[in-house]
Design an enzyme around this catalytic site. Structure first.
Site, PDB file in Angstrom:
ATOM      1  N   HIS A 174     -22.765  50.194   2.758  1.00  0.00           N
ATOM      2  CA  HIS A 174     -22.895  48.794   3.196  1.00  0.00           C
ATOM      3  C   HIS A 174     -21.728  47.971   2.654  1.00  0.00           C
ATOM      4  O   HIS A 174     -21.906  47.088   1.817  1.00  0.00           O
ATOM      5  CB  HIS A 174     -24.221  48.215   2.725  1.00  0.00           C
ATOM      6  CG  HIS A 174     -25.429  48.939   3.249  1.00  0.00           C
ATOM      7  ND1 HIS A 174     -25.822  50.165   2.774  1.00  0.00           N
ATOM      8  CD2 HIS A 174     -26.329  48.605   4.215  1.00  0.00           C
ATOM      9  CE1 HIS A 174     -26.918  50.567   3.421  1.00  0.00           C
ATOM     10  NE2 HIS A 174     -27.237  49.636   4.292  1.00  0.00           N
TER      11      HIS A 174
ATOM     12  N   HIS B 209     -34.089  52.619   3.966  1.00  0.00           N
ATOM     13  CA  HIS B 209     -33.451  52.534   2.649  1.00  0.00           C
ATOM     14  C   HIS B 209     -33.253  51.079   2.195  1.00  0.00           C
ATOM     15  O   HIS B 209     -32.233  50.732   1.610  1.00  0.00           O
ATOM     16  CB  HIS B 209     -32.134  53.339   2.616  1.00  0.00           C
ATOM     17  CG  HIS B 209     -31.076  52.891   3.595  1.00  0.00           C
ATOM     18  ND1 HIS B 209     -30.152  53.764   4.129  1.00  0.00           N
ATOM     19  CD2 HIS B 209     -30.785  51.682   4.112  1.00  0.00           C
ATOM     20  CE1 HIS B 209     -29.348  53.099   4.928  1.00  0.00           C
ATOM     21  NE2 HIS B 209     -29.702  51.831   4.934  1.00  0.00           N
TER      22      HIS B 209
ATOM     23  N   GLU C 155     -28.981  51.804  12.723  1.00  0.00           N
ATOM     24  CA  GLU C 155     -28.987  52.801  11.637  1.00  0.00           C
ATOM     25  C   GLU C 155     -29.785  54.052  12.013  1.00  0.00           C
ATOM     26  O   GLU C 155     -29.576  55.125  11.450  1.00  0.00           O
ATOM     27  CB  GLU C 155     -29.576  52.196  10.352  1.00  0.00           C
ATOM     28  CG  GLU C 155     -28.682  51.154   9.707  1.00  0.00           C
ATOM     29  CD  GLU C 155     -29.286  50.555   8.433  1.00  0.00           C
ATOM     30  OE1 GLU C 155     -28.562  49.823   7.755  1.00  0.00           O
ATOM     31  OE2 GLU C 155     -30.468  50.799   8.126  1.00  0.00           O
TER      32      GLU C 155
ATOM     33  N   HIS D 122     -34.852  46.353  12.314  1.00  0.00           N
ATOM     34  CA  HIS D 122     -34.565  45.153  11.533  1.00  0.00           C
ATOM     35  C   HIS D 122     -33.282  44.507  12.005  1.00  0.00           C
ATOM     36  O   HIS D 122     -32.389  45.172  12.534  1.00  0.00           O
ATOM     37  CB  HIS D 122     -34.548  45.394  10.024  1.00  0.00           C
ATOM     38  CG  HIS D 122     -33.504  46.338   9.461  1.00  0.00           C
ATOM     39  ND1 HIS D 122     -33.340  47.623   9.881  1.00  0.00           N
ATOM     40  CD2 HIS D 122     -32.611  46.161   8.460  1.00  0.00           C
ATOM     41  CE1 HIS D 122     -32.379  48.211   9.161  1.00  0.00           C
ATOM     42  NE2 HIS D 122     -31.912  47.338   8.301  1.00  0.00           N
TER      43      HIS D 122
HETATM   44  O1  LIG Z   1     -34.547  44.182   4.768  1.00  0.00           O
HETATM   45  C1  LIG Z   1     -33.541  43.854   4.141  1.00  0.00           C
HETATM   46  O2  LIG Z   1     -33.517  42.830   3.475  1.00  0.00           O
HETATM   47  C2  LIG Z   1     -32.326  44.718   4.161  1.00  0.00           C
HETATM   48  C3  LIG Z   1     -31.147  44.295   3.573  1.00  0.00           C
HETATM   49  C4  LIG Z   1     -30.016  45.123   3.577  1.00  0.00           C
HETATM   50  C5  LIG Z   1     -30.095  46.377   4.156  1.00  0.00           C
HETATM   51  O3  LIG Z   1     -29.047  47.227   4.151  1.00  0.00           O
HETATM   52  C6  LIG Z   1     -31.274  46.796   4.765  1.00  0.00           C
HETATM   53  O4  LIG Z   1     -31.281  48.046   5.347  1.00  0.00           O
HETATM   54  C7  LIG Z   1     -32.383  45.975   4.751  1.00  0.00           C
END
Ligand SMILES: O=C(O)c1ccc(O)c(O)c1
Length: 289
Positions: free
Chosen positions: A63, A16, A244, A197
């Site tokens: 978030h 997401h 996540e 990530h």
């Molecule tokens: O890849 C990103 O920049 C990014 C930033 C904020 C998020 O909540 C995320 O899931 C990815």
């Protein structure tokens, strides 16, 4: 189970990433950087049109938008009539208001809490990219979302986050709740967030395609064992935000059980690196009639 009850027909899993929403909203989806990401969801958008449910139960994380470090529930169910797209700093996304399903949400809250999972009841909440980007990826840019959505927020932001095992068991409880609702609704459950990530610290930018693809394989074929993976393995292998992925186990827990001899059908699978700082993963699983 009588056909007069609600049922879960399918589950959708997707990253997401907020920049995906911005790319769509700013008309950049056909730019070379973004085109492969959106192309990967074309078949899923068709599938969504052909398989529009009555309700989506959408598992995501907030978030620090509706919640903050002042107050952060582990599991929160949205029971309101509607949810406004949140302002995350650049104004609310230009997407439709999310219509809820207060009756089904209240039933699920009653049933799941009585199955010993503590849920926070939320009667007013704005929804951020965690919820609206998956809707955009699956539905494009409609005037209205195709059906009501029950937002289900999971804390994967402030430690301690719930374990994969607890999420998987919660999914089973959500399924029992839905199947005891005495209206024959077709419900989809979506698990969002991930894949690998890390947005901060020395390992910022970490992406691990081997881990991600193994996660997708095991989510399909052996979720019971995947649910045993400890929290530290997510962080080590998939980065701090990779945690996540436990939310995908909520959706998978609500689906047919491979161990019970009923494997869901893989309708779509897609993986792409990168979108912003993140590996994008996507699956659609269908329960067999
Ligand atoms: O890849 C990103 O920049 C990014 C930033 C904020 C998020 O909540 C995320 O899931 C990815």
């Amino acid at each position: 189970m009588s056909t007069q009850h609600a049922k879960i027909s399918a589950s959708v899993y997707t990253s997401h990433v907020p920049a995906i929403g911005a790319a769509l909203d700013l008309g950049k989806s056909q730019e070379p950087y973004w085109q492969p990401v959106f192309a990967g969801y074309e078949a899923s958008k068709t599938w969504m049109k052909e398989n529009t449910p009555d309700v989506i139960f959408l598992v995501y994380n907030d978030h620090a938008t509706a919640f903050s470090l002042e107050m952060i529930p582990t599991f929160a169910i949205g029971c309101a009539e509607r949810f406004q797209p949140a302002d995350e700093g650049w104004g609310p996304r230009p997407v439709p208001v999310v219509q809820g399903h207060p009756e089904l949400a209240a039933h699920i809250a009653q049933s799941v809490i009585q199955q010993d999972f503590d849920l926070t009841i939320v009667n007013k909440m704005d929804v951020d990219h965690g919820l609206t980007v998956p809707l955009s990826l699956m539905c494009g840019q409609p005037q209205a979302w195709p059906c009501p959505v029950i937002p289900f927020a999971v804390n994967v932001v402030q430690y301690p986050a719930p374990s994969g095992h607890r999420c998987f068991e919660l999914g089973k409880a959500i399924r029992r709740a839905i199947e005891s609702y005495d209206t024959p609704l077709n419900v989809q459950i979506w698990g969002t967030g991930g894949m690998s990530h890390q947005l901060q610290g020395a390992r910022a930018g970490l992406i691990n395609p081997e881990f991600d693809n193994a996660f997708l394989d095991q989510l399909i074929s052996d979720p019971q064992n995947l649910a045993k993976m400890p929290h530290i393995d997510y962080v080590r292998e998939a980065g701090s935000e990779g945690i996540e992925l436990v939310m995908w186990l909520i959706a998978r827990g609500a689906m047919d059980d491979v161990a019970g001899g009923k494997a869901p059908r893989v309708a779509e699978r897609f993986y792409h690196v990168p979108a912003s700082n993140t590996a994008v993963g996507h699956l659609i699983l269908e329960n067999q009639p």
